[in-house]
Motif scaffolding. Structure first.
Motif, mmCIF file in Angstrom:
data_model
loop_
_atom_site.group_PDB
_atom_site.id
_atom_site.type_symbol
_atom_site.label_atom_id
_atom_site.label_comp_id
_atom_site.label_asym_id
_atom_site.label_seq_id
_atom_site.Cartn_x
_atom_site.Cartn_y
_atom_site.Cartn_z
ATOM 1 N N MET A 1 30.442 38.592 63.879
ATOM 2 C CA MET A 1 29.312 38.355 63.000
ATOM 3 C C MET A 1 28.239 39.422 63.174
ATOM 4 N N SER A 2 28.486 40.397 64.044
ATOM 5 C CA SER A 2 27.503 41.455 64.201
ATOM 6 C C SER A 2 27.703 42.466 63.092
ATOM 7 N N ALA A 3 26.654 42.786 62.395
ATOM 8 C CA ALA A 3 26.772 43.725 61.293
ATOM 9 C C ALA A 3 26.586 45.135 61.808
ATOM 10 N N PRO A 4 27.526 46.024 61.511
ATOM 11 C CA PRO A 4 27.395 47.389 62.000
ATOM 12 C C PRO A 4 26.342 48.175 61.230
ATOM 13 N N ALA A 5 26.047 47.769 60.003
ATOM 14 C CA ALA A 5 25.056 48.497 59.225
ATOM 15 C C ALA A 5 24.147 47.492 58.529
ATOM 16 N N LYS A 6 22.852 47.823 58.466
ATOM 17 C CA LYS A 6 21.897 46.911 57.840
ATOM 18 C C LYS A 6 21.751 47.244 56.359
ATOM 19 N N LEU A 7 21.751 46.205 55.556
ATOM 20 C CA LEU A 7 21.534 46.380 54.130
ATOM 21 C C LEU A 7 20.248 45.667 53.768
ATOM 22 N N PRO A 8 19.519 46.165 52.740
ATOM 23 C CA PRO A 8 18.383 45.373 52.259
ATOM 24 C C PRO A 8 18.866 44.024 51.737
ATOM 25 N N ARG A 9 17.965 43.042 51.726
ATOM 26 C CA ARG A 9 18.330 41.668 51.421
ATOM 27 C C ARG A 9 19.017 41.533 50.064
ATOM 28 N N TRP A 10 18.455 42.229 49.044
ATOM 29 C CA TRP A 10 19.042 42.064 47.709
ATOM 30 C C TRP A 10 20.474 42.597 47.679
ATOM 31 N N ALA A 11 20.723 43.662 48.444
ATOM 32 C CA ALA A 11 22.075 44.226 48.455
ATOM 33 C C ALA A 11 23.017 43.324 49.244
ATOM 34 N N GLU A 12 22.503 42.775 50.338
ATOM 35 C CA GLU A 12 23.308 41.884 51.169
ATOM 36 C C GLU A 12 23.740 40.660 50.379
ATOM 37 N N LEU A 13 22.803 40.110 49.587
ATOM 38 C CA LEU A 13 23.094 38.852 48.892
ATOM 39 C C LEU A 13 23.715 39.050 47.516
ATOM 40 N N GLY A 14 23.410 40.188 46.877
ATOM 41 C CA GLY A 14 23.902 40.366 45.520
ATOM 42 C C GLY A 14 24.931 41.467 45.378
ATOM 43 N N LEU A 15 24.556 42.658 45.836
ATOM 44 C CA LEU A 15 25.399 43.828 45.581
ATOM 45 C C LEU A 15 26.717 43.760 46.353
ATOM 46 N N LEU A 16 26.626 43.451 47.655
ATOM 47 C CA LEU A 16 27.832 43.478 48.487
ATOM 48 C C LEU A 16 28.888 42.471 47.998
ATOM 49 N N PRO A 17 28.499 41.183 47.754
ATOM 50 C CA PRO A 17 29.515 40.257 47.227
ATOM 51 C C PRO A 17 30.078 40.742 45.896
ATOM 52 N N ALA A 18 29.206 41.343 45.056
ATOM 53 C CA ALA A 18 29.680 41.803 43.750
ATOM 54 C C ALA A 18 30.707 42.917 43.923
ATOM 55 N N VAL A 19 30.403 43.868 44.805
ATOM 56 C CA VAL A 19 31.336 44.973 45.047
ATOM 57 C C VAL A 19 32.665 44.443 45.564
ATOM 58 N N ASN A 20 32.578 43.504 46.519
ATOM 59 C CA ASN A 20 33.808 42.951 47.090
ATOM 60 C C ASN A 20 34.608 42.164 46.060
ATOM 61 N N LEU A 21 33.894 41.426 45.201
ATOM 62 C CA LEU A 21 34.578 40.665 44.156
ATOM 63 C C LEU A 21 35.300 41.606 43.204
ATOM 64 N N VAL A 22 34.601 42.688 42.831
ATOM 65 C CA VAL A 22 35.223 43.654 41.927
ATOM 66 C C VAL A 22 36.479 44.250 42.579
ATOM 67 N N ALA A 23 36.366 44.562 43.876
ATOM 68 C CA ALA A 23 37.537 45.109 44.582
ATOM 69 C C ALA A 23 38.703 44.124 44.536
ATOM 70 N N ALA A 24 38.410 42.840 44.799
ATOM 71 C CA ALA A 24 39.466 41.819 44.783
ATOM 72 C C ALA A 24 40.083 41.708 43.392
ATOM 73 N N LEU A 25 39.222 41.732 42.357
ATOM 74 C CA LEU A 25 39.733 41.602 40.989
ATOM 75 C C LEU A 25 40.543 42.836 40.589
ATOM 76 N N LEU A 26 40.093 44.015 41.036
ATOM 77 C CA LEU A 26 40.844 45.237 40.722
ATOM 78 C C LEU A 26 42.253 45.167 41.311
ATOM 79 N N LEU A 27 42.316 44.732 42.564
ATOM 80 C CA LEU A 27 43.624 44.641 43.208
ATOM 81 C C LEU A 27 44.498 43.588 42.499
ATOM 82 N N SER A 28 43.871 42.478 42.090
ATOM 83 C CA SER A 28 44.616 41.475 41.320
ATOM 84 C C SER A 28 45.143 42.085 40.042
ATOM 85 N N GLY A 29 44.313 42.936 39.419
ATOM 86 C CA GLY A 29 44.736 43.616 38.206
ATOM 87 C C GLY A 29 45.952 44.493 38.459
#
Lengths: 369, 324
Positions: A1-29
């Motif tokens: 649970m230790s984060a190697p890199a700090k992200l601003p809050r908006w990126a942590e809560l919004g951008l990162l999940p979005a990027v990961n979701l897109v990656a998952a959907l791309l691979l599904s594609g």
């Protein structure tokens, strides 16, 4: 649970999940492409199947209701530093409680049955989560392993009960008799009809509103009470919690009780709202989807709601998809679930590091100007 | 006499059920002793079961099937190591992700490739399957109940994978306790920073351990779809990966006790099949579900410290960060 890199809050809560979701959907594609269908057409069919009509939206939200309950269950335990893989079994046993109330007291008026059914579901789920919680707190047994074991034990107990005791006499399939109509959760279309709004009849029912209420209560409890503060401190740093006068073992047990109670509420939607009887394996994997939902929703009720709707849409859109693309069936939806857990949970650090570097560079350029 | 034959047949069934369990549990042993939680056993096995059955059906060679099964499981193992070791992600989450993904991917690909409703084509004959080997004079020996029947049913009459699994137990024990690699493996699961200080790569050791677990899960999965049955069906591991994990814990993360746990769990399984609807003296009919749940209950009791104690490798599940 230790984060190697700090992200601003908006990126942590919004951008990162979005990027990961897109990656998952791309691979599904890519996988859909491999199967020999067009991913773009599949996505269109999926979106249309999930949101294209009132009926589609109704089904999507009905599935999402189950995932809200199990997602909240996983999240509450997660805040206490516990990984509850047992939401499936807790939902199963909690649903038994709800189902028994509906079977026995079905003749009573609905507004008497409802609180008892909620209570029975919560107590059943909490009881099933209590044992692993207690074992972790007092005997040091690893909660991941015990909750997995309890899923299997719950499944054995429920199969035995349904095959030997609860089965409707003179019937082959292991299901209980149908609840009395008093014990049916009113459909949302009937509720909307009472205030003059027309909505197509779907399995979407009052339990959806109960799930939203539960989300609000969880938010209140975890972020706005002393108890929730203790929960989060004990989860993030048990040693510091002890110095703050918090007893981590007690927090562990309490968190598991609440987690189990939330998972146990699944029966309100699935049994009271849709099936109207107790049947084999009614949680249908919702306990595991809850893990994906909690991870994607960053363990926050708002995020969990959004993730639950996403997974509800995948369930509903996926079944619609298999009509039009017989080669892409519901199994594909399971694959996407797995990929979302993989990218949003296990591989989240992969995107975090370059993302943090990119954001830092952008900010650096701005300051340079 | 009747009872004796029944017991021998029960033991023979136990060996057959125990084989994939043992392979997966030993796979978990290598992974967990190196400090990586082995929650992905189920998925690696299931993936291998699918790949082996598909490759065997297409090529007509069970050996190519075995190769495909191992390759698939190792690929999944690499994914687990990539997430849990290289990127220090949560290993439990990674394992669950692989399990869920493969549960969908197997039937989805089977449907797309073979169009048989999520199954692979029925495998036929010795070329496409691992069939039971009959040892010399086994059929003749059957006539003499003791020790002939024991020889015919317990020693003879299994397929290659069963003997491989049996041989793997002493071999694993040797590797783990008598080789330099084994010493380092155990050390990295207990105290990775000490291993690191000695100039040995923690990451490399853990990758090796997880890949070994991939190979063994590959064999286990191949056994399920080409030896125990004739093709891949949806969810054919049916929780065996988790049961293997339970056996590993019940065996306290050591090879021989793990073998004992696998045999015990397999015996309850074989017994449950035998006792279906049979009334026993004094107790009457024991519900099959309760016998089947017994391994899980026993494991919980063990973990709770009510039946001995099980101490996990100290560094298990904790990703190693060099800079700390």
């Amino acid at each position: 649970m230790s984060a190697p890199a700090k992200l601003p809050r908006w990126a942590e809560l919004g951008l990162l999940p979005a990027v990961n979701l897109v990656a998952a959907l791309l691979l599904s594609g890519v996988i859909i492409r491999l199967i020999g269908e067009s991913p773009w057409a599949a996505l269109k069919l999926l979106a249309d199947g999930a949101f294209g009509s009132q009926e589609a939206v109704g089904y999507t939200l009905y599935y999402a209701t189950n995932f809200i309950f199990t997602g909240l269950a996983v999240a509450v335990a997660y805040h206490a530093g516990l990984f509850n893989i047992g939401a499936e079994g807790q939902a199963y046993i909690g649903g038994l409680g709800t189902g028994l109330v509906c079977l026995w007291l079905g003749a009573w008026p609905f507004w008497v049955v409802l609180p008892l059914a909620i209570l029975a579901g919560a107590v059943g789920g909490a009881a099933w989560a209590f044992i692993p919680g207690w074992l972790q707190a007092r005997r040091g047994s690893h909660i991941v392993i015990t909750t997995i074991m309890f899923n299997f034990i719950a499944s054995a107990v429920m199969t035995w009960l349904l095959v030997n005791i609860l089965i409707k006499p003179g019937q082959q399939s292991p299901e209980s008799r149908e609840f009395a109509a008093n014990a049916f959760m009113p459909g949302l279309h009937t509720l909307l009809g009472k205030v003059g709004l027309a909505f197509t009849a779907t399995p979407l029912n009052l339990a959806f509103l109960l799930a939203l209420a539960a989300s609000f209560l969880v938010w209140l409890l975890v972020w706005r009470t002393r108890w929730g503060y203790a929960l989060r401190v004990a989860g993030q740093n048990p040693a510091a919690a002890v110095y703050a006068g918090i007893l981590p073992p007690r927090v562990t047990i309490a968190a598991m009780l609440l987690s189990g109670a939330l998972a146990g509420s699944l029966g309100l939607n699935e049994l009271m709202g849709a099936q109207h009887r107790i049947l084999l394996d009614f949680p249908g994997g919702a306990g595991f989807v809850g893990i994906a939902v909690a991870l994607m929703g960053r363990n926050h009720p708002v995020g969990i709601f959004l993730a639950a709707v996403l997974f509800g849409a995948l369930m509903q859109g996926g079944s619609q998809l298999s009509f039009d693309m017989p080669r892409v069936n519901r199994d594909m939806v399971v694959v996407i679930q797995g990929l979302v857990i993989l990218f949003c949970g296990a591989l989240e650090n992969v995107a975090r590091v370059p993302l943090a570097a990119l954001l830092a560079r952008l900010r650096g350029e701005k300051e340079a100007e | 006499m009747e009872t004796y034959t029944l017991i021998v047949l029960l033991l023979a069934a136990t060996i057959r059920v125990a084989t994939p369990l043992l392979l997966a549990a030993l796979a978990g042993l290598f992974s967990e002793r190196s400090g990586v939680i082995a929650l992905g056993l189920e998925g690696m096995m299931l993936g291998a079961a699918f790949a082996a059955a598909a490759a065997s059906a297409v090529t007509g060679s069970v050996w190519l099937g075995l190769g495909a099964g191992i390759a698939t499981a190792v690929a999944l193992a690499l994914l687990l190591a990539f997430a849990g070791v290289t990127h220090r992600g949560n290993q439990v989450v990674a394992g669950m992700a692989v399990n869920i993904m493969v549960a969908g991917l197997g039937p989805a690909l089977a449907l797309a490739w073979f169009n048989l409703g999520g199954q692979t084509p029925q495998l036929e004959g010795a070329g496409q399957r691992f069939l039971a080997l009959t040892w010399p004079w086994a059929d003749a020996a059957r006539a003499a109940p003791f020790p002939g029947l024991l020889y015919a049913e317990l020693l003879s009459g299994h397929n290659l994978v069963v003997y491989f699994a049996a041989a793997l137990v002493p071999f694993s024990a040797w590797v783990l306790y008598r080789t330099r690699f084994g010493l380092r493996l155990r050390a990295v699961g207990e105290n990775p920073s000490a291993v690191d200080t000695a100039g040995i790569s923690v990451t490399r050791l853990r990758y090796q351990a997880v890949m070994i677990s991939g190979v063994l899960c590959g064999v286990a999965g191949t056994y399920l779809s080409t030896a125990a049955s004739a093709g891949f069906v949806r969810d054919m591991t049916a929780g065996k990966g988790y049961l293997a994990l339970a056996a590993l814990i019940f065996g306290k993360w050591r090879p021989y006790p793990t073998l004992g746990a696998c045999l015990l769990f397999a015996f309850t399984d074989a017994l449950a099949t035998r006792l279906q609807g049979v009334a026993l003296p004094l107790v009457g009919v024991i519900p099959v579900q309760f016998i089947l749940a017994l391994p899980y209950v026993l494991t919980v009791l063990l973990l709770a410290g009510f039946v001995g104690t099980a101490v996990a490798p100290k560094a298990i599940g904790a990703p190693y960060a060099k800079e700390k």
